[in-house]
Design an enzyme around this catalytic site. Structure first.
Site, PDB file in Angstrom:
ATOM      1  N   THR A 178       2.148   1.669  14.536  1.00 52.83           N
ATOM      2  CA  THR A 178       1.950   1.261  13.383  1.00 52.83           C
ATOM      3  C   THR A 178       3.094   0.473  12.644  1.00 52.83           C
ATOM      4  OG1 THR A 178       0.870   3.464  12.560  1.00 52.83           O
ATOM      5  CG2 THR A 178       1.039   2.033  11.095  1.00 52.83           C
ATOM      6  N   ASP A 227       3.825  -6.282  12.061  1.00 50.64           N
ATOM      7  CA  ASP A 227       4.696  -6.407  10.519  1.00 50.64           C
ATOM      8  C   ASP A 227       6.202  -6.498  10.930  1.00 50.64           C
ATOM      9  OD1 ASP A 227       2.384  -6.120   9.465  1.00 50.64           O
ATOM     10  OD2 ASP A 227       2.617  -4.003   9.059  1.00 50.64           O
ATOM     11  N   SER A 255       9.986   2.249   9.843  1.00 47.37           N
ATOM     12  CA  SER A 255      10.442   2.295  11.270  1.00 47.37           C
ATOM     13  C   SER A 255      11.170   1.234  11.641  1.00 47.37           C
ATOM     14  CB  SER A 255       9.173   2.757  12.037  1.00 47.37           C
ATOM     15  OG  SER A 255       8.324   1.471  11.954  1.00 47.37           O
ATOM     16  N   GLY A 257       3.962  -8.432  25.749  1.00 45.84           N
ATOM     17  CA  GLY A 257       5.238  -9.254  25.108  1.00 45.84           C
ATOM     18  C   GLY A 257       4.517 -10.447  24.289  1.00 45.84           C
ATOM     19  N   ASN A 316       0.774  -1.069   0.050  1.00 45.58           N
ATOM     20  CA  ASN A 316       0.193   0.077   0.025  1.00 45.58           C
ATOM     21  C   ASN A 316       0.837   1.209  -0.002  1.00 45.58           C
ATOM     22  OD1 ASN A 316      -2.210  -1.646   0.474  1.00 45.58           O
ATOM     23  ND2 ASN A 316      -2.436  -1.115   2.601  1.00 45.58           N
TER      24      ASN A 316
HETATM   25  O1  RIB Z   1       0.230  -2.987   9.565  1.00 45.67           O
HETATM   26  C1  RIB Z   1       0.289  -1.885   9.299  1.00 45.67           C
HETATM   27  C2  RIB Z   1      -0.260  -1.516   7.844  1.00 45.67           C
HETATM   28  O2  RIB Z   1      -1.577  -2.075   7.711  1.00 45.67           O
HETATM   29  C3  RIB Z   1      -0.051  -0.163   7.295  1.00 45.67           C
HETATM   30  O3  RIB Z   1       1.090  -0.070   6.536  1.00 45.67           O
HETATM   31  C4  RIB Z   1      -1.491  -0.138   6.338  1.00 45.67           C
HETATM   32  O4  RIB Z   1      -0.873  -0.163   4.825  1.00 45.67           O
HETATM   33  C5  RIB Z   1      -1.926  -1.523   6.302  1.00 45.67           C
HETATM   34  O5  RIB Z   1      -1.735  -2.308   5.652  1.00 45.67           O
END
Ligand code: RIB
Length: 302
Positions: free
Chosen positions: A240, A244, A283, A217, A13
Site C-alpha cells: 500500500t 506514492d 512506511s 522496476g 485520507n
Molecule cells: O496509494 C495508497 C492510498 O490510496 C491509501 O493511503 C488510500 O488512502 C488511497 O488514497
C-alpha cells in the site's frame, strides 16, 4: 546543494487497514489478524514521502471537521510537513478501507469526502506560493478540473509537474500535455491509452513517462531516451502506498537537481524499503535510510 520547494496538491485520507490471510470472497466472512488506523490519501502520502526523503515539502488539501480530519492533520504535523489545509464544515474527511493479504497485496475502496471539494482556496494558495523551478506533485484523487488548473498554473510559473494518474479514469488524459512527468502503473497505462506500450503516452502529449512496473522496476521514456531501472528484491509485506513513496521520493531527489537516473534509483530504493513495512505514508523511509539502502546495494546517490 541548492534545493527547490515541493508542493503537493491532492487528497488526504484516513486509512482503515485490515491485515488477513486472504481477501474475503463474495459472501465470505474472514477473521483478520490486525487492524490499523493510519493517515493516507495519495496526495498526503506523497507529501510525507517527499518530506521524509528530505524534500522541502508543502501539502495543499482539505479535510472535514471530524475526528479523522484531526488524525490526518496530526500525522502531517508529526512528519514535519508544511501544509495548507482547509477544514470543511459540511463534509467528512476522506476515508480508505484497505484489505491487505498475506502476500502484501491490497484492495482499496475510498470515500472521497472533502477531497472532492478541493477547489478555489487551494488553487489560489498554490498560485500565490509556487515559483519558477519548484516542483508540483499531482494525483487523481481530486477533481480533474482542479488538476488542470493547478498544472497550468505551475507551467505558467515555470515549475516542474509530476502527475500520478491514480486512481485512473479516462478523463485524466487531458492533464498529460501540461505535465513534465507522468507516472502510470500497468493498469493505469492500459486504461489511459488502451495499450500496454508506455510509448503510446507520448502520442497523448507526454514529455517524460515513468512506467511503474511494480516488482520488475521502472522504465523511463521520452522522445530521445529510454532507461530501465530494475527493482530491488525485498520481502514485501504491504505494498500500500509504494507508488506514492516512489513519487514523493522522486520529487525530493529532483528538487536537489540530481540527474534522472539517480533520482529514479533513489525513488526505486525508497519504494522497496516501504513495501517491507506496514502502512502507506508511515512506511516511507527517511533520506538516511534510503542512502544506507543504496550503499548496501553498491549505489551512490550523490
Ligand atoms: O496509494 C495508497 C492510498 O490510496 C491509501 O493511503 C488510500 O488512502 C488511497 O488514497
Amino acid at each position: 546543494m541548492e534545493s527547490k520547494k515541493v508542493f503537493v496538491l491532492g487528497s488526504i485520507n484516513v486509512d482503515l487497514v485490515v491485515y488477513a490471510e486472504h481477501f474475503p470472497e463474495k459472501g465470505e466472512t474472514v477473521f483478520g489478524k490486525e487492524f490499523l488506523i493510519n493517515q493516507g490519501g495519495k496526495g498526503a502520502n506523497q507529501a510525507v514521502a517527499s518530506k521524509k526523503a528530505s524534500g522541502d515539502t508543502t501539502f495543499i488539501g482539505r479535510v472535514g471537521k471530524d475526528i479523522f480530519g484531526k488524525i490526518a492533520e496530526d500525522s502531517l504535523k508529526s512528519f514535519g510537513v508544511d501544509y495548507f489545509l482547509i477544514h470543511d464544515e459540511d463534509t467528512q474527511t476522506g476515508v480508505a478501507l484497505i484489505n491487505v493479504d498475506k502476500e502484501g497485496n491490497n484492495r482499496i475502496t475510498i470515500i472521497e469526502g472533502a477531497n472532492g471539494k478541493v477547489g478555489k482556496e487551494e488553487i489560489d494558495y498554490l498560485e500565490e506560493n509556487i515559483k519558477s523551478g519548484d516542483i508540483l506533485l499531482l494525483q487523481g484523487e481530486i477533481e480533474t478540473t482542479e488538476l488542470l488548473k493547478a498544472a497550468k498554473i505551475a507551467k505558467d510559473k515555470d515549475a516542474l509537474v509530476i502527475f500520478d494518474p491514480a486512481p485512473v479514469r479516462k478523463d485524466l488524459v487531458s492533464i498529460i500535455p501540461y505535465v513534465d512527468y507522468v507516472t502510470p502503473n500497468e493498469i493505469e497505462l492500459q486504461k489511459l491509452t488502451l495499450s500496454s506500450d508506455p510509448k503510446e503516452l507520448l502520442k497523448f502529449g507526454a514529455k517524460n513517462v515513468i512506467f511503474k512496473m511494480g516488482e520488475k522496476g521502472v522504465l523511463f521514456i521520452n522522445e530521445s531516451k529510454e532507461l530501465f531501472v530494475k527493482a530491488y528484491s525485498v520481502n514485501a509485506i504491504d505494498t500500500t502506498g509504494a507508488g506514492d513513496t516512489f513519487n514523493g521520493s522522486f520529487a525530493s531527489a529532483l528538487s536537489k537537481n540530481v540527474e534522472i537516473e539517480k533520482a529514479l534509483k533513489f525513488a526505486t530504493a525508497s519504494a522497496a524499503i516501504s513495501v517491507t513495512r506496514k502502512g502507506a505514508a508511515i512506511s516511507s523511509p527517511t533520506y538516511e535510510e534510503i542512502i544506507k539502502f543504496l550503499e548496501e546495494h553498491h549505489e551512490k546517490f550523490i
